[in-house]
Design a protein around this motif. Structure first.
Motif, short mmCIF file in Angstrom:
data_model
loop_
_atom_site.label_atom_id
_atom_site.label_comp_id
_atom_site.label_asym_id
_atom_site.label_seq_id
_atom_site.Cartn_x
_atom_site.Cartn_y
_atom_site.Cartn_z
N ARG A 174 29.44 66.86 -68.59
CA ARG A 174 29.16 65.85 -70.13
C ARG A 174 29.45 67.29 -70.93
N GLY A 175 29.94 68.46 -69.86
CA GLY A 175 30.15 69.97 -71.03
C GLY A 175 31.44 69.98 -71.12
N GLY A 176 31.74 70.68 -71.34
CA GLY A 176 33.20 71.49 -71.36
C GLY A 176 34.09 72.38 -70.12
N GLY A 177 35.21 72.02 -70.51
CA GLY A 177 35.82 73.14 -69.01
C GLY A 177 35.39 73.54 -67.47
N GLY A 178 35.04 74.56 -67.23
CA GLY A 178 35.67 74.36 -65.64
C GLY A 178 33.46 73.43 -65.29
N ARG A 179 33.37 73.88 -66.43
CA ARG A 179 31.29 73.10 -65.83
C ARG A 179 31.87 71.61 -65.58
N ALA A 180 32.56 70.70 -66.95
CA ALA A 180 32.08 69.66 -66.41
C ALA A 180 33.60 69.08 -65.48
N ALA A 181 34.16 70.68 -65.08
CA ALA A 181 35.58 69.89 -63.83
C ALA A 181 34.55 69.51 -62.28
N LEU A 182 33.65 70.73 -62.44
CA LEU A 182 32.70 70.98 -61.63
C LEU A 182 31.38 69.56 -61.62
N GLY A 183 30.94 69.12 -62.55
CA GLY A 183 30.55 68.02 -62.03
C GLY A 183 31.20 66.82 -61.86
N ARG A 184 32.50 67.08 -62.30
CA ARG A 184 33.11 65.71 -61.71
C ARG A 184 33.76 65.83 -60.34
N GLY A 185 33.42 66.80 -59.71
CA GLY A 185 33.41 67.13 -58.49
C GLY A 185 32.32 66.36 -57.54
N ILE A 186 31.39 67.08 -57.81
CA ILE A 186 30.39 66.58 -57.73
C ILE A 186 29.68 65.56 -57.65
N LEU A 187 30.21 64.54 -58.42
CA LEU A 187 29.78 63.16 -58.39
C LEU A 187 30.88 62.62 -57.49
N ALA A 188 31.93 63.48 -57.20
CA ALA A 188 32.98 62.22 -56.51
C ALA A 188 32.32 62.91 -54.71
#
Length: 217
Positions: free
Chosen positions: A117-131
């Motif tokens: 839900r954040g922006g930038g690198g945090r969001a990419a990291l979050g999507r990676g964790i979910l995947a």
């Protein structure tokens, strides 16, 4: 261990048999198709989650009891104060370390959603964790199932001297690494055979009939 030291081995055997049963059940479920797995799920998500949580708590309770019993078996010659201290230490390590890690893994998808839900690198990291989360849980499930069969099989082998001596005789004379690998295979086979026997007994309803007979119903 203080009042009835003879009870440690039967407790270990019962718990080991339960671990074998759980391990074989999980292996058998791997053969189900996704459609069959969905059909087996209850329609109410809350009841499904409650059932899975109850099963996990039961398995963890048995596994914890096995660890305590194994520890007691190794320190039974020590003074009572030493035994209590070691058991408290093992309990602390298990609760904070192992089950703390399990709790963190259970919440990993929530962490991924929060970061996404954040922006930038945090969001990419979050999507990676979910995947990655589904694959992480599959690997953990596989490792956990193998561990249950190994631990259960090891306990059963050690609790049946004839089986333990037979395995030792078969592996005698093998090089170190071959002997270790052979022992692992023997423990897996023992765990699988005991688990299959228990699963078969449960499918035929033998335990329920025995309980009804023993209770005079």
């Amino acid at each position: 261990s203080a009042i009835a030291p003879w009870s440690i081995t039967p407790i270990l055997m019962v718990g080991g048999a339960f671990l074998c049963f759980e391990g074989v059940e999980k292996v058998l479920h791997w053969g189900h198709s996704k459609a069959e797995a969905v059909a087996d799920m209850p329609r109410d998500p809350e009841s499904y989650e409650a059932e899975r949580t109850s099963g996990a708590i039961r398995t963890d309770f048995i596994l914890s009891a096995e660890i305590i019993a194994i520890t007691l078996g190794g320190i039974k010659a020590e003074p009572l104060v030493t035994q209590v201290g070691v058991l408290y230490l093992i309990s602390f390590v298990m609760t904070v370390g192992v089950y703390g890690m399990v709790a963190a893994l259970v919440k990993i998808d929530d962490l991924g959603e929060f970061l996404a839900r954040g922006g930038g690198g945090r969001a990419a990291l979050g999507r990676g964790i979910l995947a990655a989360a589904p694959y992480i849980f599959r690997v953990i499930s596989f490792i956990g199932t193998v561990a249950m069969l190994l631990v259960g099989g090891q306990i059963i082998l050690h609790g049946v001297p004839v089986a333990s001596h037979s395995v030792d005789a078969l592996l005698q004379g093998l090089p170190g690494w071959s002997r270790g690998l052979g022992l692992i295979v023997a423990e897996l086979v023992a765990g699988g055979l005991v688990g299959l026997a228990l699963v078969g007994a449960m499918k035929t309803g033998v335990p329920g009939k025995f309980w009804a007979w023993a209770s005079g119903r």
